[in-house]
Scaffold this active site. Structure first.
Site, PDB file in Angstrom:
ATOM      1  N   HIS A  46       0.859  -1.186   0.000  1.00 35.48           N
ATOM      2  CA  HIS A  46       0.000   0.000   0.000  1.00 35.48           C
ATOM      3  C   HIS A  46       0.891   1.231   0.000  1.00 35.48           C
ATOM      4  CE1 HIS A  46      -3.383   2.423   2.262  1.00 35.48           C
ATOM      5  NE2 HIS A  46      -3.047   2.967   1.094  1.00 35.48           N
ATOM      6  N   GLU A  73      -2.376  -1.605  -3.332  1.00 33.10           N
ATOM      7  CA  GLU A  73      -3.462  -0.902  -2.657  1.00 33.10           C
ATOM      8  C   GLU A  73      -3.253   0.599  -2.816  1.00 33.10           C
ATOM      9  OE1 GLU A  73      -4.408  -4.131   0.882  1.00 33.10           O
ATOM     10  OE2 GLU A  73      -3.212  -2.350   1.357  1.00 33.10           O
ATOM     11  N   HIS A 194      -7.258  -7.775   6.951  1.00 26.69           N
ATOM     12  CA  HIS A 194      -7.055  -6.700   7.918  1.00 26.69           C
ATOM     13  C   HIS A 194      -7.144  -7.252   9.341  1.00 26.69           C
ATOM     14  CE1 HIS A 194      -6.249  -2.496   8.668  1.00 26.69           C
ATOM     15  NE2 HIS A 194      -6.992  -2.607   9.754  1.00 26.69           N
TER      16      HIS A 194
END
Length: 248
Positions: A46, A73, A194
């Site tokens: 990310h 991401e 997550h």
């Protein structure tokens, strides 16, 4: 025979350690290669707008050396979409982003930002990327994902992971199960991630509709004590064990 559950290893926190001192080590590129060698099916990273961990250089180099696939991401902004257009990741996952948050706090609100998300999905698809939307396990958000043309969703498992009681964790697990079943019924590919770690991953991995789990912090933390390759192998083993008990 049960479908294999894929593991995407998020290497952001290798870069977090590096950025804490502004050094050239530890190297996320080496981490990506080691994770692949240990059995990761893909590498997730990310690049946040504030560049708190992953840097543009990391993404460029990792894209060149990966033998599997990159899952990039990114926030729904012009700057990040421009960068994706340069990198051309195999997979791109649109996520919400706030500068003040320690980590991603929830799913993308497609209902509120439908037009912006839809344009981003189309742009990424024109680049040749498979697009995923990181959303809460909510049926309305899932329907909205279909409406904007995303073929893949990633269910946010943070509320499950952060639950402070068995009752709350069970409730959140049921939400994820029902969301995965609903999304699969709409022909979406369903991923999840997550907050997953070695002590809570099995109930999630046992959800038959899930295609892939993206896990990072727990693997990097375990790697401090046993090495990255062993940490990846152990997570894969737990996921595979969970799938053994899933009925066809």
């Amino acid at each position: 025979m049960n479908k294999e559950l894929l593991l995407g290893v998020n290497i952001d926190h290798i870069a977090t350690i590096r950025q804490a001192r502004g050094t050239r080590y530890p190297d996320p590129v080496q981490a990506a290669m080691d994770a692949e060698e240990a059995g990761a099916d893909g590498i997730t990273l990310h690049m946040r707008e504030d560049l708190r961990h992953i840097q543009a250089r990391d993404v460029r180099l990792i894209k060149q050396v990966l033998q599997t696939r990159m899952n990039l991401e990114l926030a729904v902004t012009e700057a990040m979409l421009d960068f994706a257009e340069e990198i051309l990741p195999e997979h791109a996952c649109l996520v919400p982003e706030k500068r003040e948050e320690l980590t991603t706090e929830g799913g993308l609100d497609i209902l509120t930002h439908r037009n912006v998300v839809e344009r981003a999905v189309r742009r990424l698809q024109l680049m040749g990327s498979e697009v995923s939307l990181f959303i809460d396990p909510d049926k309305e958000q899932i329907r909205a994902a279909v409406d904007v043309g995303a073929p893949v969703i990633e269910l946010h498992t943070g509320c499950y992971a952060d639950a402070t009681s068995e009752e709350k964790q069970h409730y959140e697990l049921q939400r994820i199960k029902e969301a995965a079943e609903f999304a699969a019924s709409l022909n979406l590919v369903v991923n999840a991630g997550h907050g997953l770690h070695y002590h809570n991953v099995k109930p999630i991995a046992a959800i038959r509709e899930l295609n892939e789990l993206n896990i990072g912090h727990a693997i990097i933390a375990r790697a401090l004590f046993c090495g990255l390759k062993e940490a990846v192998r152990h997570m894969r083993q737990l996921m595979q064990e969970a799938r053994l008990y899933v009925n066809d």
